[in-house]
Design an enzyme around this catalytic site. Structure first.
Site, PDB file in Angstrom:
ATOM      1  N   THR A  43      86.613  29.854  77.238  1.00  0.00           N
ATOM      2  CA  THR A  43      87.564  30.093  77.237  1.00  0.00           C
ATOM      3  C   THR A  43      88.749  29.641  76.492  1.00  0.00           C
ATOM      4  O   THR A  43      89.061  31.158  76.662  1.00  0.00           O
ATOM      5  CB  THR A  43      88.131  30.534  79.381  1.00  0.00           C
ATOM      6  OG1 THR A  43      88.065  28.334  79.095  1.00  0.00           O
ATOM      7  CG2 THR A  43      87.132  30.405  80.189  1.00  0.00           C
ATOM      8  N   SER A  75      82.771   1.965  61.282  1.00  0.00           N
ATOM      9  CA  SER A  75      82.204   2.421  62.576  1.00  0.00           C
ATOM     10  C   SER A  75      80.991   1.462  63.681  1.00  0.00           C
ATOM     11  O   SER A  75      80.400   1.019  62.753  1.00  0.00           O
ATOM     12  CB  SER A  75      81.375   3.444  62.729  1.00  0.00           C
ATOM     13  OG  SER A  75      80.810   3.781  64.647  1.00  0.00           O
ATOM     14  N   GLY A 128      77.836  13.622  70.250  1.00  0.00           N
ATOM     15  CA  GLY A 128      76.717  15.137  70.144  1.00  0.00           C
ATOM     16  C   GLY A 128      76.051  15.373  71.177  1.00  0.00           C
ATOM     17  O   GLY A 128      75.048  16.513  71.383  1.00  0.00           O
ATOM     18  N   ALA A 129      76.994  14.085  72.190  1.00  0.00           N
ATOM     19  CA  ALA A 129      76.012  14.964  73.755  1.00  0.00           C
ATOM     20  C   ALA A 129      77.308  16.116  74.571  1.00  0.00           C
ATOM     21  O   ALA A 129      76.701  16.183  75.323  1.00  0.00           O
ATOM     22  CB  ALA A 129      75.589  13.613  74.691  1.00  0.00           C
ATOM     23  N   LEU A 131      80.111  15.641  74.913  1.00  0.00           N
ATOM     24  CA  LEU A 131      81.101  14.562  75.539  1.00  0.00           C
ATOM     25  C   LEU A 131      82.713  14.108  74.527  1.00  0.00           C
ATOM     26  O   LEU A 131      83.501  13.677  75.177  1.00  0.00           O
ATOM     27  CB  LEU A 131      80.790  13.278  76.498  1.00  0.00           C
ATOM     28  CG  LEU A 131      79.982  13.445  77.347  1.00  0.00           C
ATOM     29  CD1 LEU A 131      79.200  11.977  77.379  1.00  0.00           C
ATOM     30  CD2 LEU A 131      79.989  14.569  78.596  1.00  0.00           C
ATOM     31  N   SER A 132      82.351  14.636  74.165  1.00  0.00           N
ATOM     32  CA  SER A 132      83.692  14.914  72.782  1.00  0.00           C
ATOM     33  C   SER A 132      83.405  13.555  72.634  1.00  0.00           C
ATOM     34  O   SER A 132      84.669  13.363  72.433  1.00  0.00           O
ATOM     35  CB  SER A 132      84.163  15.571  73.476  1.00  0.00           C
ATOM     36  OG  SER A 132      85.322  16.591  72.672  1.00  0.00           O
ATOM     37  N   GLU A 170      89.840  18.757  62.933  1.00  0.00           N
ATOM     38  CA  GLU A 170      87.844  18.911  63.355  1.00  0.00           C
ATOM     39  C   GLU A 170      87.666  20.556  62.566  1.00  0.00           C
ATOM     40  O   GLU A 170      86.933  20.618  62.058  1.00  0.00           O
ATOM     41  CB  GLU A 170      88.013  19.253  64.777  1.00  0.00           C
ATOM     42  CG  GLU A 170      86.706  19.394  64.821  1.00  0.00           C
ATOM     43  CD  GLU A 170      85.886  18.749  66.329  1.00  0.00           C
ATOM     44  OE1 GLU A 170      86.923  17.924  66.768  1.00  0.00           O
ATOM     45  OE2 GLU A 170      84.932  18.715  66.659  1.00  0.00           O
ATOM     46  N   ASP A 182      88.708  19.861  73.851  1.00  0.00           N
ATOM     47  CA  ASP A 182      89.005  18.978  73.978  1.00  0.00           C
ATOM     48  C   ASP A 182      90.195  17.793  73.279  1.00  0.00           C
ATOM     49  O   ASP A 182      89.624  16.713  73.511  1.00  0.00           O
ATOM     50  CB  ASP A 182      87.705  18.650  72.932  1.00  0.00           C
ATOM     51  CG  ASP A 182      86.341  19.333  72.745  1.00  0.00           C
ATOM     52  OD1 ASP A 182      86.430  19.864  74.158  1.00  0.00           O
ATOM     53  OD2 ASP A 182      85.773  19.495  71.710  1.00  0.00           O
TER      54      ASP A 182
END
Ligand code: ADP
Ligand code: MG
Length: 392
Positions: A43, A75, A128-129, A131-132, A170, A182
């Site tokens: 949305t 990282s 990549g799941a 969950l941002s 992004e 997100d």
């Protein structure tokens, strides 16, 4: 470092890791959460409503300035790798480091130039799941760099501005055409609340969502579906919505109501476009009904809204996959009040709302389904609405 499921956090280790990689102490450390969307999927790019919560799972960024213009990014999830960027031009790096580079670049473009930086990130979020983890990374780095350039992002308006910069990062650096949900969740959510986001104005409303007080829990199931073609399918859905809005002569599908669905103009859309439009329109309405229920304290009654959202995403928007449908069905059979796919689709996570003391039963049922169908091991997170990005 180990995921929060393993029971330990990343706060302390990020500082030690920064020190061992860059040979000095960081100047600041920020945490930014991942999110799940309770309801309101696909949305945001239609100027509509969504209702995310921030997760207790976070990404940490330890950052220090340099006296040159070089950006170095490391990282904990990429051991031994240091990405060095002598200049910041969008789209220059293909790597994971572009999420960090992108927000530094977007801040600089907005007149908030930090010069060279060393950045170390560590995360409790699966990547990549759905969950941002990407927004959490941008927002953790963004919060830290904002502080270093003397920009106070405590006021919500400043946070809203940082959301736009992270979205720009992004969209232009990583080239993912995502909306603002997100980053808004990661920066503007508060503890104990879901966040009603109106994507048209970027206005937010904090909606009480105190699961624990009601004896409820939200189970997040990472289906670990290998997902492909996500970006192209997302772009296709977006295009269909934009074309339908143009055909209907409205700025966006936000301007189509449930009553409009039965008018000749909307009925005249081709069958596929009609179903896409119906999803967006009914989903916006479900978000607002869910908010009304939560504001009335009728938390269990949002369950059917979640399940209806899933059916709409599965049948009308066609962004579910068999493994996700099986997860939703297993959760509902095991007594959940409602369950749905969450995130962009084609895999990712399912959320299920259930009594806290039935969560184990739900997990066992889902595990049985996965075993019977050779889906492997799902990931489980029991989550509560948590705080947005903050300095540690
Ligand atoms: P999601 O945001 O749902 O987790 P995305 O595909 O949008 O999925 O973002 C995942 C990507 O973000 C990873 O592939 C990686 O490039 C980057 N990323 C996220 N967190 C980290 C991290 N802690 N370290 C390195 N890269 C990360
Ligand atoms: Mg992402």
């Amino acid at each position: 470092m180990v995921n929060a499921l393993g029971g330990f956090t990343v706060d302390d280790s990020a500082v030690a890791d920064f020190r061992s990689v860059f040979g000095r102490a960081p100047e600041t450390v920020w945490a930014a959460p991942g999110r799940v969307n309770v309801i309101g999927e696909h949305t945001d790019y239609n100027d509509g409503f969504s209702l995310p919560i921030a997760l207790p799972l976070r990404t940490i960024a330890a950052v220090g300035r340099r006296d040159d213009n070089v950006l170095r990014v490391a990282s904990a999830q990429r051991p031994g790798e240091i990405v060095t960027l002598p200049d910041l031009v969008p789209g220059k790096t293909e790597s994971w480091a572009s999420y960090a580079a992108g927000i530094v670049w977007a801040l600089r473009e907005a007149g908030r130039d930090a010069g060279g930086l060393d950045v170390f990130v560590d995360s409790e979020l699966p990547e990549g799941a759905g969950l941002s983890s990407s927004a959490a990374l941008e927002c953790a780095v963004g919060g830290a760099v904002a502080e270093l350039v003397g920009w106070n992002i405590e006021p919500d308006l400043a946070r809203a501005e940082l959301v736009r910069l992270a979205q720009r990062a992004e969209n232009e650096d990583v080239r993912a055409p995502t909306g603002i949900m997100d980053q808004t969740a990661s920066l503007r959510c508060t503890d104990g609340h879901a966040l009603l986001l109106d994507a048209r104005t970027a206005a937010v409303t904090q909606v009480p969502f105190d699961l624990r007080a009601d004896g409820l829990a939200l189970l997040v199931v990472d289906s670990k579906t290998p997902h492909e073609h996500v970006h192209s399918e997302y772009a296709a859905r977006r295009r269909t919505c934009e074309e339908a809005a143009a055909t209907l002569g409205v700025p966006s599908l936000r301007d189509v109501s449930e009553e409009d669905l039965d008018t000749p103009a909307v009925r005249a859309l081709d069958e596929l476009s009609y179903r896409r439009v119906r999803h967006v329109v009914t989903e916006n309405a479900r978000v607002l009904r869910t908010v009304d229920l939560l504001e009335d304290g009728r938390v269990r009654e949002i369950g059917p809204m979640l399940t209806a959202s899933h059916a709409s995403l599965r049948d009308d928007y066609e962004v579910s996959v068999p493994r996700i449908d099986a997860t939703v069905d297993a959760a509902l059979d095991a007594g959940a009040y409602g369950a749905r796919i969450t995130g962009g689709g084609f895999g990712g996570c399912v959320i299920a709302l259930a009594d806290a003391d039935t969560i184990e039963q739900l997990q066992a049922a889902i595990q049985r389904t996965y075993a019977a169908r050779d889906y492997g091991q799902p990931g489980f997170f029991t989550v509560a609405p948590s705080a947005g990005a903050h300095r540690l």
